[in-house]
Design a protein around this motif. Structure first.
Motif, PDB file in Angstrom:
ATOM      1  N   UNK A  36       0.815  -1.210   0.000  1.00 46.87           N
ATOM      2  CA  UNK A  36       0.000   0.000   0.000  1.00 46.87           C
ATOM      3  C   UNK A  36       0.849   1.260   0.000  1.00 46.87           C
ATOM      4  N   UNK A  37       2.079   1.154   0.508  1.00 41.11           N
ATOM      5  CA  UNK A  37       2.951   2.320   0.598  1.00 41.11           C
ATOM      6  C   UNK A  37       3.789   2.521  -0.647  1.00 41.11           C
ATOM      7  N   UNK A  38       3.980   1.480  -1.451  1.00 45.71           N
ATOM      8  CA  UNK A  38       4.867   1.570  -2.607  1.00 45.71           C
ATOM      9  C   UNK A  38       4.271   2.431  -3.706  1.00 45.71           C
ATOM     10  N   UNK A  39       5.164   2.961  -4.530  1.00 43.77           N
ATOM     11  CA  UNK A  39       4.747   3.766  -5.663  1.00 43.77           C
ATOM     12  C   UNK A  39       4.071   2.937  -6.737  1.00 43.77           C
ATOM     13  N   UNK A  40       3.520   3.614  -7.711  1.00 46.10           N
ATOM     14  CA  UNK A  40       2.800   2.980  -8.810  1.00 46.10           C
ATOM     15  C   UNK A  40       3.494   3.308 -10.111  1.00 46.10           C
ATOM     16  N   UNK A  41       3.606   2.303 -10.990  1.00 48.47           N
ATOM     17  CA  UNK A  41       4.226   2.508 -12.298  1.00 48.47           C
ATOM     18  C   UNK A  41       3.197   3.123 -13.237  1.00 48.47           C
ATOM     19  N   UNK A  42       3.430   4.367 -13.622  1.00 50.39           N
ATOM     20  CA  UNK A  42       2.498   5.071 -14.501  1.00 50.39           C
ATOM     21  C   UNK A  42       3.002   5.163 -15.939  1.00 50.39           C
ATOM     22  N   UNK A  43       4.114   4.492 -16.251  1.00 49.93           N
ATOM     23  CA  UNK A  43       4.697   4.625 -17.583  1.00 49.93           C
ATOM     24  C   UNK A  43       3.774   4.124 -18.681  1.00 49.93           C
ATOM     25  N   UNK A  44       2.933   3.142 -18.372  1.00 49.93           N
ATOM     26  CA  UNK A  44       2.069   2.585 -19.411  1.00 49.93           C
ATOM     27  C   UNK A  44       0.609   2.999 -19.239  1.00 49.93           C
ATOM     28  N   UNK A  45       0.322   3.883 -18.309  1.00 48.50           N
ATOM     29  CA  UNK A  45      -1.032   4.346 -18.069  1.00 48.50           C
ATOM     30  C   UNK A  45      -1.463   5.262 -19.224  1.00 48.50           C
ATOM     31  N   UNK A  46      -2.534   4.904 -19.947  1.00 51.09           N
ATOM     32  CA  UNK A  46      -2.956   5.727 -21.085  1.00 51.09           C
ATOM     33  C   UNK A  46      -3.355   7.144 -20.688  1.00 51.09           C
ATOM     34  N   UNK A  47      -3.758   7.348 -19.435  1.00 50.18           N
ATOM     35  CA  UNK A  47      -4.135   8.682 -18.984  1.00 50.18           C
ATOM     36  C   UNK A  47      -2.918   9.545 -18.669  1.00 50.18           C
ATOM     37  N   UNK A  48      -1.751   8.932 -18.651  1.00 54.71           N
ATOM     38  CA  UNK A  48      -0.514   9.644 -18.323  1.00 54.71           C
ATOM     39  C   UNK A  48       0.014  10.329 -19.578  1.00 54.71           C
ATOM     40  N   UNK A  49      -0.231  11.618 -19.693  1.00 57.24           N
ATOM     41  CA  UNK A  49       0.241  12.357 -20.858  1.00 57.24           C
ATOM     42  C   UNK A  49       1.704  12.720 -20.694  1.00 57.24           C
ATOM     43  N   UNK A  50       2.367  12.979 -21.793  1.00 56.31           N
ATOM     44  CA  UNK A  50       3.769  13.385 -21.744  1.00 56.31           C
ATOM     45  C   UNK A  50       4.681  12.196 -21.904  1.00 56.31           C
ATOM     46  N   UNK A  51       5.858  12.295 -21.305  1.00 53.05           N
ATOM     47  CA  UNK A  51       6.856  11.251 -21.497  1.00 53.05           C
ATOM     48  C   UNK A  51       6.494  10.004 -20.711  1.00 53.05           C
ATOM     49  N   UNK A  52       6.777   8.864 -21.313  1.00 51.99           N
ATOM     50  CA  UNK A  52       6.458   7.587 -20.686  1.00 51.99           C
ATOM     51  C   UNK A  52       7.261   6.472 -21.302  1.00 51.99           C
ATOM     52  N   UNK A  53       6.829   5.254 -21.069  1.00 57.19           N
ATOM     53  CA  UNK A  53       7.530   4.057 -21.532  1.00 57.19           C
ATOM     54  C   UNK A  53       7.780   4.123 -23.032  1.00 57.19           C
ATOM     55  N   UNK A  54       9.029   3.886 -23.408  1.00 56.34           N
ATOM     56  CA  UNK A  54       9.413   3.863 -24.811  1.00 56.34           C
ATOM     57  C   UNK A  54       9.934   5.195 -25.336  1.00 56.34           C
ATOM     58  N   UNK A  55       9.749   6.262 -24.575  1.00 56.08           N
ATOM     59  CA  UNK A  55      10.242   7.575 -24.991  1.00 56.08           C
ATOM     60  C   UNK A  55      11.703   7.736 -24.605  1.00 56.08           C
ATOM     61  N   UNK A  56      12.429   8.512 -25.387  1.00 58.91           N
ATOM     62  CA  UNK A  56      13.804   8.858 -25.015  1.00 58.91           C
ATOM     63  C   UNK A  56      13.759   9.814 -23.842  1.00 58.91           C
ATOM     64  N   UNK A  57      14.610   9.572 -22.869  1.00 56.01           N
ATOM     65  CA  UNK A  57      14.669  10.446 -21.700  1.00 56.01           C
ATOM     66  C   UNK A  57      15.239  11.800 -22.129  1.00 56.01           C
ATOM     67  N   UNK A  58      14.516  12.888 -21.881  1.00 56.93           N
ATOM     68  CA  UNK A  58      15.034  14.210 -22.252  1.00 56.93           C
ATOM     69  C   UNK A  58      16.347  14.516 -21.528  1.00 56.93           C
ATOM     70  N   UNK A  59      17.314  15.007 -22.276  1.00 58.49           N
ATOM     71  CA  UNK A  59      18.594  15.371 -21.677  1.00 58.49           C
ATOM     72  C   UNK A  59      18.436  16.654 -20.860  1.00 58.49           C
ATOM     73  N   UNK A  60      19.303  16.845 -19.908  1.00 62.95           N
ATOM     74  CA  UNK A  60      19.307  18.054 -19.090  1.00 62.95           C
ATOM     75  C   UNK A  60      20.701  18.263 -18.536  1.00 62.95           C
ATOM     76  N   UNK A  61      20.951  19.469 -18.066  1.00 52.97           N
ATOM     77  CA  UNK A  61      22.186  19.794 -17.351  1.00 52.97           C
ATOM     78  C   UNK A  61      21.802  20.384 -16.009  1.00 52.97           C
ATOM     79  N   UNK A  62      22.375  19.834 -14.949  1.00 48.18           N
ATOM     80  CA  UNK A  62      22.172  20.346 -13.599  1.00 48.18           C
ATOM     81  C   UNK A  62      23.501  20.324 -12.864  1.00 48.18           C
TER      82      UNK A  62
END
Length: 190
Positions: A36-62
């Motif tokens: 009940x405490x663990x997170x949920x995998x939303x990568x394949x959730x159709x309601x999850x807009x934006x980046x998800x499973x199969x997408x290239x991870x956007x590069x960044x500099x920090x």
């Protein structure tokens, strides 16, 4: 005056020892989280807009807490656990010891890098957190929240599991324990 100073130093030492003992007794506990405490995998959730499973991870500099500029591309060829968190977040605090244990025990063996992107403002608070929890994986500072926004880290913790080719395989919203992290990384090899 000299006795007063010695007394104050002794009290300060005692407080420091008590603080370290408290942190060790409470932080080193890495009991598994309940389902009940663990997170949920939303990568394949159709309601999850934006980046998800199969997408290239956007590069960044920090910048790391040590002041070194790094980019996601610097870790090409490694599996990445990209975690978005804050010092004030209770589930983030709960998962950090699990991530540290995984990092110490499995990261080299599994060719994994944990990149913990902090969304707080105030680097001193983040450095204190890193010391209190004895975290040795890279902590990146995203004070303006631009990378968090790109990765849609609306709820924290949010973690992306990225394969060695830079492709997102999972997006976990909520905390992870060491076993969940082990299973998610292991699934990248399947």
């Amino acid at each position: 005056m000299k006795k007063k100073i010695i007394g104050l130093v002794a009290v300060a030492c005692l407080v420091a020892i008590m603080t370290i003992t408290f942190v060790k007794n409470n932080v080193d506990k890495t009991e598994a989280l309940s389902n009940d405490q663990l997170g949920t995998d939303l990568a394949t959730n159709p309601a999850n807009e934006g980046i998800g499973k199969g997408d290239s991870a956007p590069n960044f500099k920090l910048t790391t807490l040590e002041g070194k500029e790094v980019s996601l591309a610097d870790y090409k060829g490694k599996k990445i656990v990209l975690n978005f968190w804050a010092t004030w977040c209770p589930p983030c605090k709960e998962e950090m010891p699990h991530m540290q244990n995984y990092y110490e025990d499995m990261a080299v063996k599994e060719n994994v890098e944990i990149l913990a992107v902090n969304l707080d403002s105030g680097i001193d608070k983040v450095k204190a957190f890193q010391q209190d929890y004895a975290l040795s994986f890279p902590i990146l500072f995203d004070e303006e929240g631009k990378v968090g926004k790109t990765y849609q880290a609306i709820t924290i913790p949010t973690t992306y599991i990225i394969d060695a080719n830079g492709t997102i395989q999972n997006k976990i919203v909520g905390p992870m324990d060491e076993q969940m992290l082990t299973d998610l990384v292991k699934s990248l090899d399947e």
